[in-house]
Scaffold this active site. Sequence first.
Site, short mmCIF file in Angstrom:
data_model
loop_
_atom_site.label_atom_id
_atom_site.label_comp_id
_atom_site.label_asym_id
_atom_site.label_seq_id
_atom_site.Cartn_x
_atom_site.Cartn_y
_atom_site.Cartn_z
N LYS A 1 -0.39 5.16 4.67
CA LYS A 1 -1.24 4.30 4.91
C LYS A 1 -1.10 3.57 7.03
O LYS A 1 0.10 4.15 7.28
CB LYS A 1 -1.31 2.99 4.49
CG LYS A 1 -2.27 1.69 4.83
CD LYS A 1 -2.60 0.54 4.19
CE LYS A 1 -3.84 -0.36 4.74
NZ LYS A 1 -4.98 0.18 5.25
N HIS B 1 0.74 -1.38 -0.11
CA HIS B 1 -0.20 -0.17 -0.08
C HIS B 1 1.00 1.18 0.46
O HIS B 1 1.75 0.86 0.09
CB HIS B 1 -0.89 -0.16 0.54
CG HIS B 1 -2.47 -0.38 0.71
ND1 HIS B 1 -2.19 -2.69 1.72
CD2 HIS B 1 -3.32 -0.63 0.99
CE1 HIS B 1 -3.55 -2.88 1.24
NE2 HIS B 1 -3.78 -2.57 0.61
#
Length: 267
Positions: free
Chosen positions: A160, A156
Amino acid sequence: MADKIRVAVVGAGGRMGREVVKLALQDQELELVAAVSRSEVGMDAGGMVGLAPAGVLVTEDLESALASSGAEVMVDFTTPQFAYKHTLLAIQHGVRPVMGTTGFTPEQIEELDKQCKLHGIGGLIAPNFSIGVILMMRFAAQAAKYFPHLEIIEYHGDHKLDAPSGTAVKTAEMIAEQRQELRQGNPHEEETIEGSRGGYYQGFRIHSVRLPGVFAQQEVVFGDYGQSLKIRHDSYERAGYMPGVKIGIQKVMERTGMVYGFEHFID
Ligand code: NAD
Protein backbone atom coordinates in the site's frame (compact mmCIF):
# COMPACT_ATOMS: atom_id res chain seq x y z
CA MET A 1 -40.37 -13.25 -9.16
CA ALA A 2 -39.31 -9.78 -10.31
CA ASP A 3 -37.14 -9.56 -13.42
CA LYS A 4 -33.44 -10.03 -12.87
CA ILE A 5 -31.27 -6.91 -13.06
CA ARG A 6 -29.06 -7.10 -16.15
CA VAL A 7 -25.44 -6.35 -15.24
CA ALA A 8 -22.34 -5.50 -17.30
CA VAL A 9 -19.02 -5.94 -15.48
CA VAL A 10 -16.07 -3.78 -16.54
CA GLY A 11 -12.60 -4.84 -15.43
CA ALA A 12 -14.09 -8.35 -15.40
CA GLY A 13 -10.69 -10.06 -15.59
CA GLY A 14 -9.32 -8.22 -12.53
CA ARG A 15 -9.39 -9.34 -8.89
CA MET A 16 -12.53 -7.39 -7.96
CA GLY A 17 -14.12 -7.83 -11.40
CA ARG A 18 -13.96 -11.63 -11.10
CA GLU A 19 -15.82 -11.48 -7.79
CA VAL A 20 -18.52 -9.34 -9.41
CA VAL A 21 -18.79 -11.79 -12.32
CA LYS A 22 -19.31 -14.62 -9.78
CA LEU A 23 -21.91 -12.54 -7.95
CA ALA A 24 -23.83 -11.76 -11.16
CA LEU A 25 -23.76 -15.43 -12.23
CA GLN A 26 -24.69 -16.91 -8.86
CA ASP A 27 -27.24 -14.43 -7.47
CA GLN A 28 -30.86 -15.25 -8.34
CA GLU A 29 -31.74 -11.58 -8.72
CA LEU A 30 -28.94 -10.67 -11.13
CA GLU A 31 -28.06 -11.61 -14.69
CA LEU A 32 -24.62 -11.18 -16.27
CA VAL A 33 -25.08 -9.76 -19.78
CA ALA A 34 -21.59 -8.40 -20.54
CA ALA A 35 -18.03 -8.79 -19.29
CA VAL A 36 -15.49 -6.21 -20.48
CA SER A 37 -11.80 -6.44 -19.78
CA ARG A 38 -8.35 -5.86 -21.20
CA SER A 39 -7.28 -9.34 -20.15
CA GLU A 40 -8.94 -12.76 -20.77
CA VAL A 41 -10.61 -11.38 -23.94
CA GLY A 42 -12.56 -14.09 -25.82
CA MET A 43 -12.93 -16.35 -22.74
CA ASP A 44 -16.32 -17.42 -21.44
CA ALA A 45 -16.96 -15.32 -18.30
CA GLY A 46 -18.19 -18.35 -16.33
CA GLY A 47 -15.13 -20.43 -17.21
CA MET A 48 -12.88 -17.50 -16.31
CA VAL A 49 -14.09 -17.59 -12.69
CA GLY A 50 -14.20 -21.40 -12.37
CA LEU A 51 -17.97 -21.74 -12.90
CA ALA A 52 -19.99 -23.45 -15.65
CA PRO A 53 -19.94 -21.73 -19.06
CA ALA A 54 -22.16 -18.64 -18.91
CA GLY A 55 -22.58 -17.95 -22.63
CA VAL A 56 -21.13 -14.46 -22.10
CA LEU A 57 -17.74 -13.88 -23.70
CA VAL A 58 -15.24 -11.38 -22.34
CA THR A 59 -14.93 -8.48 -24.81
CA GLU A 60 -12.70 -5.43 -24.99
CA ASP A 61 -15.03 -2.77 -26.40
CA LEU A 62 -17.03 -1.12 -23.63
CA GLU A 63 -19.09 1.11 -25.90
CA SER A 64 -20.49 -1.74 -27.99
CA ALA A 65 -21.12 -3.81 -24.84
CA LEU A 66 -23.17 -0.94 -23.40
CA ALA A 67 -25.03 -0.42 -26.67
CA SER A 68 -25.86 -4.05 -27.47
CA SER A 69 -26.02 -6.12 -24.25
CA GLY A 70 -29.24 -4.66 -22.80
CA ALA A 71 -27.37 -3.94 -19.53
CA GLU A 72 -29.27 -1.91 -16.93
CA VAL A 73 -26.33 -1.51 -14.56
CA MET A 74 -22.57 -1.28 -15.21
CA VAL A 75 -20.26 -2.31 -12.36
CA ASP A 76 -16.74 -0.96 -12.88
CA PHE A 77 -13.56 -2.01 -11.07
CA THR A 78 -10.81 -0.85 -13.45
CA THR A 79 -8.34 2.00 -12.83
CA PRO A 80 -8.78 5.66 -11.79
CA GLN A 81 -7.50 6.74 -15.23
CA PHE A 82 -10.68 5.43 -16.92
CA ALA A 83 -13.21 5.97 -14.14
CA TYR A 84 -14.72 9.24 -15.40
CA LYS A 85 -14.78 8.21 -19.08
CA HIS A 86 -16.48 4.89 -18.32
CA THR A 87 -19.07 6.51 -16.05
CA LEU A 88 -19.99 9.13 -18.64
CA LEU A 89 -20.22 6.50 -21.38
CA ALA A 90 -22.54 4.34 -19.28
CA ILE A 91 -24.86 7.27 -18.50
CA GLN A 92 -24.97 8.28 -22.17
CA HIS A 93 -26.20 4.75 -22.96
CA GLY A 94 -28.80 4.92 -20.17
CA VAL A 95 -26.89 2.31 -18.15
CA ARG A 96 -26.65 3.02 -14.40
CA PRO A 97 -23.01 3.14 -13.24
CA VAL A 98 -21.89 1.47 -10.00
CA MET A 99 -18.29 2.59 -9.65
CA GLY A 100 -15.87 0.82 -7.34
CA THR A 101 -13.00 2.54 -9.10
CA THR A 102 -11.98 5.80 -7.41
CA GLY A 103 -10.23 8.94 -8.63
CA PHE A 104 -13.08 11.40 -9.33
CA THR A 105 -12.73 15.14 -8.71
CA PRO A 106 -15.63 16.96 -6.99
CA GLU A 107 -16.30 18.78 -10.29
CA GLN A 108 -16.55 15.47 -12.15
CA ILE A 109 -18.97 14.07 -9.57
CA GLU A 110 -21.11 17.18 -9.93
CA GLU A 111 -21.14 16.85 -13.73
CA LEU A 112 -21.98 13.12 -13.49
CA ASP A 113 -24.85 13.92 -11.15
CA LYS A 114 -26.19 16.39 -13.74
CA GLN A 115 -25.82 13.81 -16.50
CA CYS A 116 -27.62 11.13 -14.46
CA LYS A 117 -30.52 13.51 -13.79
CA LEU A 118 -30.63 14.52 -17.45
CA HIS A 119 -30.96 10.85 -18.44
CA GLY A 120 -33.33 10.07 -15.53
CA ILE A 121 -31.14 7.34 -14.03
CA GLY A 122 -29.30 6.61 -10.78
CA GLY A 123 -25.59 6.05 -10.22
CA LEU A 124 -23.18 5.27 -7.40
CA ILE A 125 -19.52 6.07 -6.78
CA ALA A 126 -18.37 4.05 -3.77
CA PRO A 127 -14.76 4.23 -2.56
CA ASN A 128 -15.61 1.41 -0.11
CA PHE A 129 -18.31 -1.23 -0.51
CA SER A 130 -17.80 -2.92 2.86
CA ILE A 131 -20.94 -2.79 5.03
CA GLY A 132 -18.81 -3.71 8.08
CA VAL A 133 -16.44 -0.78 7.52
CA ILE A 134 -19.34 1.66 7.33
CA LEU A 135 -20.82 0.31 10.58
CA MET A 136 -17.40 0.39 12.28
CA MET A 137 -16.98 4.08 11.34
CA ARG A 138 -20.48 4.96 12.50
CA PHE A 139 -20.10 3.12 15.83
CA ALA A 140 -16.72 4.77 16.42
CA ALA A 141 -18.17 8.23 15.80
CA GLN A 142 -21.02 7.45 18.18
CA ALA A 143 -18.63 6.18 20.91
CA ALA A 144 -16.40 9.27 20.60
CA LYS A 145 -19.21 11.38 22.08
CA TYR A 146 -18.80 9.47 25.37
CA PHE A 147 -15.13 8.39 25.06
CA PRO A 148 -13.20 11.38 23.66
CA HIS A 149 -9.79 9.73 24.31
CA LEU A 150 -9.07 7.42 21.40
CA GLU A 151 -6.48 6.17 18.93
CA ILE A 152 -7.00 4.65 15.47
CA ILE A 153 -4.83 1.73 14.37
CA GLU A 154 -5.14 0.53 10.79
CA TYR A 155 -3.41 -2.49 9.20
CA HIS A 156 -2.79 -3.06 5.48
CA GLY A 157 -0.45 -5.05 3.23
CA ASP A 158 3.05 -3.64 2.69
CA HIS A 159 2.36 -2.84 -0.99
CA LYS A 160 0.00 0.00 0.00
CA LEU A 161 1.33 3.42 -1.01
CA ASP A 162 -0.68 5.87 1.08
CA ALA A 163 -0.83 6.26 4.86
CA PRO A 164 -3.06 6.58 6.72
CA SER A 165 -5.65 4.65 4.70
CA GLY A 166 -8.65 6.45 3.19
CA THR A 167 -10.86 4.57 5.66
CA ALA A 168 -8.81 5.86 8.63
CA VAL A 169 -9.06 9.43 7.34
CA LYS A 170 -12.81 9.10 6.82
CA THR A 171 -13.19 7.59 10.33
CA ALA A 172 -11.19 10.48 11.81
CA GLU A 173 -13.40 13.00 10.01
CA MET A 174 -16.58 11.33 11.25
CA ILE A 175 -15.21 11.24 14.82
CA ALA A 176 -14.26 14.93 14.59
CA GLU A 177 -17.90 15.76 13.79
CA GLN A 178 -18.94 14.28 17.16
CA ARG A 179 -15.97 15.17 19.37
CA GLN A 180 -14.57 18.56 20.41
CA GLU A 181 -10.88 18.91 19.54
CA LEU A 182 -8.91 17.59 22.54
CA ARG A 183 -5.14 17.15 22.71
CA GLN A 184 -4.57 13.72 24.26
CA GLY A 185 -1.57 12.30 26.09
CA ASN A 186 0.94 13.99 28.37
CA PRO A 187 1.46 17.62 27.27
CA HIS A 188 5.19 17.13 27.95
CA GLU A 189 5.55 13.84 26.05
CA GLU A 190 8.59 13.56 23.75
CA GLU A 191 9.26 11.12 20.94
CA THR A 192 12.69 9.55 21.24
CA ILE A 193 12.06 7.80 17.92
CA GLU A 194 10.34 10.06 15.38
CA GLY A 195 6.76 9.09 14.55
CA SER A 196 6.33 6.81 17.60
CA ARG A 197 3.10 8.51 18.61
CA GLY A 198 1.59 8.25 15.10
CA GLY A 199 -0.12 10.86 12.95
CA TYR A 200 -1.83 13.76 14.75
CA TYR A 201 -5.47 14.58 13.97
CA GLN A 202 -7.56 16.93 16.12
CA GLY A 203 -5.63 15.84 19.23
CA PHE A 204 -5.77 12.07 18.69
CA ARG A 205 -3.38 9.72 16.90
CA ILE A 206 -3.58 7.48 13.87
CA HIS A 207 -1.17 4.54 13.46
CA SER A 208 -0.58 2.77 10.13
CA VAL A 209 0.78 -0.78 10.29
CA ARG A 210 2.12 -2.21 6.99
CA LEU A 211 2.91 -5.92 6.87
CA PRO A 212 2.96 -8.67 4.21
CA GLY A 213 0.00 -11.02 4.44
CA VAL A 214 -2.39 -8.44 5.88
CA PHE A 215 -5.48 -7.54 3.81
CA ALA A 216 -7.31 -4.67 5.60
CA GLN A 217 -8.14 -4.14 9.26
CA GLN A 218 -8.86 -1.21 11.50
CA GLU A 219 -9.51 -0.74 15.18
CA VAL A 220 -10.52 2.32 17.12
CA VAL A 221 -9.44 2.07 20.74
CA PHE A 222 -11.20 4.23 23.33
CA GLY A 223 -9.81 4.68 26.85
CA ASP A 224 -11.30 6.05 30.04
CA TYR A 225 -10.59 5.56 33.75
CA GLY A 226 -11.26 1.94 34.65
CA GLN A 227 -12.47 0.86 31.19
CA SER A 228 -11.65 0.66 27.51
CA LEU A 229 -13.64 -0.03 24.38
CA LYS A 230 -12.38 -1.40 21.06
CA ILE A 231 -14.31 -1.26 17.81
CA ARG A 232 -12.65 -3.37 15.16
CA HIS A 233 -13.30 -4.47 11.60
CA ASP A 234 -11.34 -7.15 9.70
CA SER A 235 -11.49 -7.70 5.93
CA TYR A 236 -10.03 -11.03 4.84
CA GLU A 237 -10.78 -11.13 1.11
CA ARG A 238 -12.44 -9.33 -1.80
CA ALA A 239 -15.60 -11.44 -1.62
CA GLY A 240 -16.45 -9.44 1.52
CA TYR A 241 -17.29 -6.42 -0.68
CA MET A 242 -19.90 -8.28 -2.73
CA PRO A 243 -22.97 -7.91 -0.45
CA GLY A 244 -22.34 -4.16 -0.68
CA VAL A 245 -21.97 -4.29 -4.47
CA LYS A 246 -25.32 -6.09 -4.70
CA ILE A 247 -27.03 -3.42 -2.58
CA GLY A 248 -25.46 -0.80 -4.86
CA ILE A 249 -26.82 -2.53 -7.98
CA GLN A 250 -30.32 -2.73 -6.50
CA LYS A 251 -30.43 0.83 -5.16
CA VAL A 252 -29.28 2.56 -8.36
CA MET A 253 -32.35 1.04 -10.04
CA GLU A 254 -34.59 3.00 -7.65
CA ARG A 255 -32.86 6.40 -7.64
CA THR A 256 -32.19 9.34 -9.92
CA GLY A 257 -28.88 11.22 -9.72
CA MET A 258 -25.34 10.26 -8.72
CA VAL A 259 -24.75 9.19 -5.11
CA TYR A 260 -21.19 9.58 -3.77
CA GLY A 261 -20.44 7.17 -0.92
CA PHE A 262 -21.95 3.76 -0.22
CA GLU A 263 -22.86 4.85 3.33
CA HIS A 264 -25.85 6.72 1.82
CA PHE A 265 -27.34 3.34 0.89
CA ILE A 266 -27.04 1.91 4.42
CA ASP A 267 -29.81 3.10 6.73
P1 NAD B 1 -6.92 -5.37 -10.85
O1 NAD B 1 -5.69 -4.74 -11.41
O2 NAD B 1 -6.86 -6.77 -10.39
O3 NAD B 1 -8.08 -5.30 -11.96
C1 NAD B 1 -8.31 -4.23 -12.82
C2 NAD B 1 -8.85 -4.83 -14.13
O4 NAD B 1 -9.34 -3.77 -14.95
C3 NAD B 1 -7.80 -5.58 -14.95
O5 NAD B 1 -8.31 -6.83 -15.32
C4 NAD B 1 -7.59 -4.67 -16.18
O6 NAD B 1 -7.31 -5.46 -17.34
C5 NAD B 1 -8.96 -4.03 -16.29
N1 NAD B 1 -8.95 -2.75 -17.01
C6 NAD B 1 -8.10 -1.70 -16.84
N2 NAD B 1 -8.44 -0.70 -17.67
C7 NAD B 1 -9.52 -1.12 -18.37
C8 NAD B 1 -10.32 -0.54 -19.38
N3 NAD B 1 -10.07 0.69 -19.83
N4 NAD B 1 -11.35 -1.25 -19.86
C9 NAD B 1 -11.62 -2.48 -19.40
N5 NAD B 1 -10.90 -3.11 -18.45
C10 NAD B 1 -9.85 -2.43 -17.94
O7 NAD B 1 -7.41 -4.41 -9.69
P2 NAD B 1 -8.49 -4.71 -8.52
O8 NAD B 1 -7.78 -5.12 -7.28
O9 NAD B 1 -9.57 -5.57 -9.07
O10 NAD B 1 -9.05 -3.24 -8.27
C11 NAD B 1 -9.71 -2.51 -9.30
C12 NAD B 1 -10.09 -1.13 -8.79
O11 NAD B 1 -11.04 -1.24 -7.74
C13 NAD B 1 -8.92 -0.32 -8.23
O12 NAD B 1 -9.09 1.01 -8.62
C14 NAD B 1 -9.11 -0.46 -6.72
O13 NAD B 1 -8.56 0.63 -6.01
C15 NAD B 1 -10.62 -0.50 -6.61
N6 NAD B 1 -11.17 -1.16 -5.40
C16 NAD B 1 -12.30 -0.62 -4.88
C17 NAD B 1 -12.92 -1.24 -3.78
C18 NAD B 1 -14.20 -0.64 -3.23
O14 NAD B 1 -14.73 -1.14 -2.22
N7 NAD B 1 -14.73 0.41 -3.85
C19 NAD B 1 -12.38 -2.39 -3.23
C20 NAD B 1 -11.22 -2.93 -3.81
C21 NAD B 1 -10.63 -2.30 -4.91
